[in-house]
Design an enzyme around this catalytic site. Structure first.
Site, short mmCIF file in Angstrom:
data_model
loop_
_atom_site.label_atom_id
_atom_site.label_comp_id
_atom_site.label_asym_id
_atom_site.label_seq_id
_atom_site.Cartn_x
_atom_site.Cartn_y
_atom_site.Cartn_z
N LYS A 96 0.83 -1.28 0.03
CA LYS A 96 0.21 0.07 -0.21
C LYS A 96 0.65 0.64 0.35
O LYS A 96 0.39 2.03 -0.67
CB LYS A 96 -0.59 0.07 1.71
CG LYS A 96 -1.80 1.52 0.91
CD LYS A 96 -2.62 1.50 0.50
CE LYS A 96 -3.83 2.45 0.79
NZ LYS A 96 -4.89 3.37 -0.15
N LYS A 98 -1.06 10.90 6.50
CA LYS A 98 -1.09 9.48 7.20
C LYS A 98 -0.03 8.31 6.44
O LYS A 98 0.67 7.67 6.89
CB LYS A 98 -2.07 9.03 7.80
CG LYS A 98 -2.25 8.23 8.79
CD LYS A 98 -2.63 6.43 7.84
CE LYS A 98 -4.08 6.96 7.60
NZ LYS A 98 -4.24 5.57 6.74
N1 LIG Z 1 -10.97 7.32 2.01
C1 LIG Z 1 -11.17 5.90 1.35
O1 LIG Z 1 -10.94 6.50 0.32
C2 LIG Z 1 -9.92 5.61 1.33
C3 LIG Z 1 -9.29 4.83 0.09
C4 LIG Z 1 -8.62 3.67 0.82
C5 LIG Z 1 -8.04 3.59 1.65
N2 LIG Z 1 -9.02 3.76 3.28
C6 LIG Z 1 -8.45 3.70 4.35
O2 LIG Z 1 -9.13 3.47 5.13
C7 LIG Z 1 -9.36 3.64 5.99
C8 LIG Z 1 -10.51 4.10 6.70
O3 LIG Z 1 -10.99 5.11 5.45
P1 LIG Z 1 -12.60 6.39 6.12
O4 LIG Z 1 -12.04 6.99 4.67
O5 LIG Z 1 -13.43 5.11 6.12
O6 LIG Z 1 -11.65 6.75 7.05
P2 LIG Z 1 -13.28 7.04 8.15
O7 LIG Z 1 -14.65 7.92 7.20
O8 LIG Z 1 -12.75 9.02 8.78
O9 LIG Z 1 -13.78 6.36 9.69
C9 LIG Z 1 -12.74 5.97 10.14
C10 LIG Z 1 -12.82 4.80 11.00
O10 LIG Z 1 -12.47 4.39 12.19
C11 LIG Z 1 -12.91 5.38 13.35
N3 LIG Z 1 -12.40 4.99 14.71
C12 LIG Z 1 -11.44 6.16 13.98
N4 LIG Z 1 -10.55 6.18 15.29
C13 LIG Z 1 -11.01 5.24 15.63
C14 LIG Z 1 -10.94 5.29 17.37
N5 LIG Z 1 -9.66 5.23 18.21
N6 LIG Z 1 -11.45 3.52 18.08
C15 LIG Z 1 -12.51 3.61 17.33
N7 LIG Z 1 -12.81 3.66 16.21
C16 LIG Z 1 -11.55 4.43 15.67
C17 LIG Z 1 -13.83 5.83 12.98
O11 LIG Z 1 -14.73 6.03 14.06
P3 LIG Z 1 -16.01 7.54 14.10
O12 LIG Z 1 -16.81 7.01 13.27
O13 LIG Z 1 -16.75 6.71 15.48
O14 LIG Z 1 -15.24 8.50 13.97
C18 LIG Z 1 -14.89 5.06 11.65
O15 LIG Z 1 -15.31 4.53 11.59
C19 LIG Z 1 -7.98 4.21 6.54
O16 LIG Z 1 -7.11 4.23 6.99
C20 LIG Z 1 -7.50 5.19 5.38
O17 LIG Z 1 -7.11 5.30 4.89
C21 LIG Z 1 -9.80 4.92 3.09
#
Ligand SMILES: NC(=O)c1ccc[n+]([C@@H]2O[C@H](COP(=O)([O-])OP(=O)(O)OC[C@H]3O[C@@H](n4cnc5c(N)ncnc54)[C@H](OP(=O)(O)O)[C@@H]3O)[C@@H](O)[C@H]2O)c1
Length: 286
Positions: free
Chosen positions: A169, A237
């Site tokens: 990644k 990040k």
């Molecule tokens: N978005 C994209 O296009 C994309 C593409 C490829 C990879 N990713 C990767 O996939 C991962 C998720 O991305 P996302 O876009 O889905 O992020 P997001 O919408 O910000 O969601 C993050 C999730 O993690 C939870 N979370 C964060 N810190 C936490 C903690 N300390 N304890 C418990 N729950 C926690 C959040 O809960 P709450 O709802 O309570 O905040 C939420 O459910 C990341 O690592 C990102 O880099 C994202």
């Protein structure tokens, strides 16, 4: 059909867990903030748990899709008492290879297995169930998880041992960083030269300069629209993780380090949640 738990219903996880349920798997979800648990249950067939340990208890597969290393470690600490022999924990978070190796060890102590399985394809890929998944871990665990991940993955590859998925990644993010900066400079140059960007892209997008970023982002970049896509905060990040890994393995990443600082400029411009294609904004700012 498998008995699964899905922890983390963010932009990506919400849809991924939904695909598992739609394919007929038994799904128990948990999310830190309660509202998303309710939203998910209102749209999908599955159970909602009150804690990571409750969600994971008795599951064959436990999927995580969280933010960064400390978030994964925090949730893993909470689910650890429910780990049992034969269970497979699959982490879809983009996190460090070092964390993957640590959690792999902690799973083995309980007779469970761990796969680091970061994703790419963006929110659209999660919605359409067409994510690319790069995995690290044991082949037997990967082969067991593959048909379940197929609910939301179109391409799943076991890259190597624990941590290899996260390192792959990083390769993905290193490549994207350079490509987006190059595309930003090309489009900026076209504008300064008084060229019609649409004509230029039509002329060059079938050639060697073509990229996913060019196909999908050139128009919004020219228009200065960045309220979509993959956030700059997440990209920083990911680049931090890549640069830390490079310090360990000796790789030289001068362009990645430079582009990381350009993203810091974009954050300072208020672009923390802008799409990564907003690198062009720092070239065109007054
Ligand atoms: N978005 C994209 O296009 C994309 C593409 C490829 C990879 N990713 C990767 O996939 C991962 C998720 O991305 P996302 O876009 O889905 O992020 P997001 O919408 O910000 O969601 C993050 C999730 O993690 C939870 N979370 C964060 N810190 C936490 C903690 N300390 N304890 C418990 N729950 C926690 C959040 O809960 P709450 O709802 O309570 O905040 C939420 O459910 C990341 O690592 C990102 O880099 C994202």
């Amino acid at each position: 059909m498998a008995k699964t738990a899905f922890l983390g219903l963010g932009v990506m996880g919400f849809h991924m867990a939904g695909h598992l349920a739609a394919k007929g798997h038994q799904v128990t979800v948990w999310n830190r903030s309660e509202a998303k648990r309710g939203d998910w249950a209102a749209q999908h067939k599955g159970e909602v748990a009150k804690s990571p340990a409750d969600a994971a208890f008795g599951a064959e597969f436990v999927f995580l899709c969280l933010g960064d290393d400390p978030d994964v470690r925090d949730v893993f600490d909470q689910l650890e008492p429910s780990l049992g022999a034969g269970m497979i924990v699959v982490d879809h978070t983009t996190a460090s290879a070092g964390l993957a190796r640590e959690l792999d060890e902690r799973c083995r102590v309980k007779g469970a297995r761990f796969l680091d399985a970061p994703i790419s394809g963006g929110e659209a890929g999660a919605i359409n169930g067409k994510l690319t998944i790069m995995c690290g871990g044991e082949e037997k665990a990967f082969k067991s998880a593959e048909p379940v991940m197929a609910a939301y993955g179109k391409s799943m590859t076991l890259i190597g041992e624990s941590g290899a998925g996260q390192l792959a990644k990083s390769v993905n993010q290193i490549c994207i960083a350079g490509i987006v900066q190059g595309l930003s400079e090309g489009l900026h140059f076209a504008e300064q030269a008084g060229l019609d960007a649409e004509k230029v892209i039509a002329a060059i997008s079938g050639g060697a300069a073509q990229s996913w970023q060019m196909d999908n982002r050139w128009k919004t970049m020219v228009e200065g629209q960045f309220e979509h896509g993959f956030a700059v905060d997440w990209m920083r990040k990911d680049l931090r993780i890549a640069l830390e890994a490079a310090r360990e393995n000796g790789a030289s990443l001068p362009l990645t380090a430079t582009v990381d600082q350009y993203y810091a400029d974009v954050q300072a411009m208020g672009g923390q949640r802008w799409d990564t294609s907003s690198l062009i904004a720092r070239l065109t700012r007054d």
